[in-house]
Design a protein around this motif. Structure first.
Motif, PDB file in Angstrom:
ATOM      1  N   ALA A   1       3.652  -5.769   7.908  1.00 49.43           N
ATOM      2  CA  ALA A   1       2.492  -6.558   7.500  1.00 49.43           C
ATOM      3  C   ALA A   1       1.544  -6.652   8.690  1.00 49.43           C
ATOM      4  O   ALA A   1       1.978  -6.784   9.835  1.00 49.43           O
ATOM      5  N   ASP A   2       0.245  -6.584   8.407  1.00 54.18           N
ATOM      6  CA  ASP A   2      -0.741  -6.688   9.465  1.00 54.18           C
ATOM      7  C   ASP A   2      -2.065  -7.134   8.863  1.00 54.18           C
ATOM      8  O   ASP A   2      -2.598  -6.479   7.965  1.00 54.18           O
ATOM      9  N   GLY A   3      -2.574  -8.256   9.322  1.00 55.90           N
ATOM     10  CA  GLY A   3      -3.896  -8.712   8.900  1.00 55.90           C
ATOM     11  C   GLY A   3      -4.054  -8.928   7.406  1.00 55.90           C
ATOM     12  O   GLY A   3      -5.090  -8.621   6.854  1.00 55.90           O
ATOM     13  N   GLY A   4      -3.030  -9.414   6.743  1.00 58.81           N
ATOM     14  CA  GLY A   4      -3.116  -9.683   5.310  1.00 58.81           C
ATOM     15  C   GLY A   4      -2.810  -8.487   4.427  1.00 58.81           C
ATOM     16  O   GLY A   4      -2.837  -8.590   3.207  1.00 58.81           O
ATOM     17  N   SER A   5      -2.532  -7.351   5.033  1.00 59.05           N
ATOM     18  CA  SER A   5      -2.165  -6.154   4.277  1.00 59.05           C
ATOM     19  C   SER A   5      -0.705  -5.820   4.540  1.00 59.05           C
ATOM     20  O   SER A   5      -0.166  -6.149   5.589  1.00 59.05           O
ATOM     21  N   GLU A   6      -0.097  -5.166   3.574  1.00 59.20           N
ATOM     22  CA  GLU A   6       1.282  -4.678   3.725  1.00 59.20           C
ATOM     23  C   GLU A   6       1.237  -3.162   3.719  1.00 59.20           C
ATOM     24  O   GLU A   6       0.529  -2.552   2.908  1.00 59.20           O
ATOM     25  N   TYR A   7       2.003  -2.550   4.620  1.00 61.21           N
ATOM     26  CA  TYR A   7       2.078  -1.103   4.732  1.00 61.21           C
ATOM     27  C   TYR A   7       3.506  -0.673   4.439  1.00 61.21           C
ATOM     28  O   TYR A   7       4.450  -1.187   5.042  1.00 61.21           O
ATOM     29  N   LEU A   8       3.664   0.264   3.526  1.00 62.37           N
ATOM     30  CA  LEU A   8       4.973   0.773   3.144  1.00 62.37           C
ATOM     31  C   LEU A   8       4.976   2.278   3.396  1.00 62.37           C
ATOM     32  O   LEU A   8       4.123   2.996   2.882  1.00 62.37           O
ATOM     33  N   ARG A   9       5.930   2.740   4.210  1.00 63.61           N
ATOM     34  CA  ARG A   9       6.006   4.175   4.483  1.00 63.61           C
ATOM     35  C   ARG A   9       7.172   4.775   3.714  1.00 63.61           C
ATOM     36  O   ARG A   9       8.292   4.295   3.777  1.00 63.61           O
ATOM     37  N   TYR A  10       6.868   5.830   2.983  1.00 59.87           N
ATOM     38  CA  TYR A  10       7.865   6.579   2.231  1.00 59.87           C
ATOM     39  C   TYR A  10       7.929   7.988   2.815  1.00 59.87           C
ATOM     40  O   TYR A  10       7.140   8.325   3.697  1.00 59.87           O
ATOM     41  N   ASP A  11       8.837   8.810   2.336  1.00 62.58           N
ATOM     42  CA  ASP A  11       8.974  10.166   2.864  1.00 62.58           C
ATOM     43  C   ASP A  11       7.678  10.958   2.785  1.00 62.58           C
ATOM     44  O   ASP A  11       7.359  11.705   3.701  1.00 62.58           O
ATOM     45  N   ASP A  12       6.947  10.816   1.689  1.00 61.83           N
ATOM     46  CA  ASP A  12       5.740  11.624   1.490  1.00 61.83           C
ATOM     47  C   ASP A  12       4.449  10.826   1.395  1.00 61.83           C
ATOM     48  O   ASP A  12       3.373  11.404   1.277  1.00 61.83           O
ATOM     49  N   ASP A  13       4.540   9.498   1.388  1.00 59.83           N
ATOM     50  CA  ASP A  13       3.357   8.677   1.145  1.00 59.83           C
ATOM     51  C   ASP A  13       3.319   7.432   2.019  1.00 59.83           C
ATOM     52  O   ASP A  13       4.355   6.909   2.420  1.00 59.83           O
ATOM     53  N   ILE A  14       2.111   6.962   2.261  1.00 57.20           N
ATOM     54  CA  ILE A  14       1.872   5.646   2.852  1.00 57.20           C
ATOM     55  C   ILE A  14       1.215   4.816   1.752  1.00 57.20           C
ATOM     56  O   ILE A  14       0.246   5.249   1.125  1.00 57.20           O
ATOM     57  N   VAL A  15       1.750   3.632   1.495  1.00 61.75           N
ATOM     58  CA  VAL A  15       1.193   2.725   0.500  1.00 61.75           C
ATOM     59  C   VAL A  15       0.674   1.505   1.242  1.00 61.75           C
ATOM     60  O   VAL A  15       1.400   0.882   2.016  1.00 61.75           O
ATOM     61  N   THR A  16      -0.598   1.187   1.039  1.00 57.99           N
ATOM     62  CA  THR A  16      -1.217   0.016   1.642  1.00 57.99           C
ATOM     63  C   THR A  16      -1.603  -0.937   0.515  1.00 57.99           C
ATOM     64  O   THR A  16      -2.317  -0.548  -0.406  1.00 57.99           O
ATOM     65  N   VAL A  17      -1.120  -2.173   0.605  1.00 62.36           N
ATOM     66  CA  VAL A  17      -1.457  -3.185  -0.393  1.00 62.36           C
ATOM     67  C   VAL A  17      -2.247  -4.269   0.321  1.00 62.36           C
ATOM     68  O   VAL A  17      -1.789  -4.833   1.314  1.00 62.36           O
ATOM     69  N   SER A  18      -3.467  -4.526  -0.176  1.00 64.57           N
ATOM     70  CA  SER A  18      -4.327  -5.532   0.449  1.00 64.57           C
ATOM     71  C   SER A  18      -4.977  -6.381  -0.634  1.00 64.57           C
ATOM     72  O   SER A  18      -5.002  -6.010  -1.809  1.00 64.57           O
ATOM     73  N   ALA A  19      -5.506  -7.515  -0.219  1.00 70.03           N
ATOM     74  CA  ALA A  19      -6.155  -8.421  -1.167  1.00 70.03           C
ATOM     75  C   ALA A  19      -7.421  -7.779  -1.722  1.00 70.03           C
ATOM     76  O   ALA A  19      -8.196  -7.160  -0.995  1.00 70.03           O
ATOM     77  N   ALA A  20      -7.600  -7.934  -3.019  1.00 70.66           N
ATOM     78  CA  ALA A  20      -8.810  -7.410  -3.673  1.00 70.66           C
ATOM     79  C   ALA A  20      -9.873  -8.496  -3.709  1.00 70.66           C
ATOM     80  O   ALA A  20      -9.548  -9.678  -3.850  1.00 70.66           O
ATOM     81  N   PRO A  21     -11.130  -8.129  -3.576  1.00 69.81           N
ATOM     82  CA  PRO A  21     -12.192  -9.121  -3.713  1.00 69.81           C
ATOM     83  C   PRO A  21     -12.113  -9.750  -5.107  1.00 69.81           C
ATOM     84  O   PRO A  21     -11.970  -9.052  -6.100  1.00 69.81           O
ATOM     85  N   GLY A  22     -12.137 -11.041  -5.169  1.00 69.41           N
ATOM     86  CA  GLY A  22     -12.088 -11.721  -6.455  1.00 69.41           C
ATOM     87  C   GLY A  22     -10.682 -11.983  -6.973  1.00 69.41           C
ATOM     88  O   GLY A  22     -10.505 -12.446  -8.096  1.00 69.41           O
TER      89      GLY A  22
END
Length: 137
Positions: A71-92
């Motif tokens: 987690a960094d700055g309100g976002s979560e980062y998930l690393r998989y074998d082939d992908d990076i997934v970033t989940v962050s707050a959406a406006p609204g």
């Protein structure tokens, strides 16, 4: 019973087993099936979730545990074998889920600031699959 009769009876079961094993498409397929596609830019896709960041991340991780999580700055980062997934707050409200191929910014060190497990050449389990002190729950 004849050999032909046995084969005919086993064919549907074999097809079912093959279909079940072929469907394990990983985190990218889970996200595409679960969230609404917002846009595509090259190999990166951004989806929307009505849930907040923590709930969205928990759902993704429950379906497909990452090799590293931070987690960094309100976002979560998930690393998989082939992908990076970033989940962050959406406006609204809700959250944005960005899935990008690991060959992009990851390989050039774009996520190195997240530490072990996110630096090119890091061991796959570098972060032990757990978040730091800022992991969303």
């Amino acid at each position: 019973m004849s050999r032909f009769g046995t084969r005919v009876r086993l064919a549907p079961m074999l097809l079912l087993v093959l279909a079940a094993t072929a469907c394990g498409g990983g985190v990218r397929d889970y996200i595409a099936d679960t969230y609404a596609l917002q846009n595509t830019a090259g190999d990166a896709k951004t989806y929307t979730s009505k849930d907040p960041v923590g709930t969205t991340v928990s759902s993704i991780v429950a379906e497909e545990p990452p090799a590293a999580r931070k987690a960094d700055g309100g976002s979560e980062y998930l690393r998989y074998d082939d992908d990076i997934v970033t989940v962050s707050a959406a406006p609204g409200g809700g959250s944005l889920v960005r899935v990008e191929d690991i060959d992009g910014r990851y390989r050039s060190g774009g996520f190195a600031y997240l530490g072990p497990g996110f630096h090119p050449g890091s061991p796959a389990g570098g972060a032990g699959g757990s978040g730091g002190s800022g992991s969303a729950k």
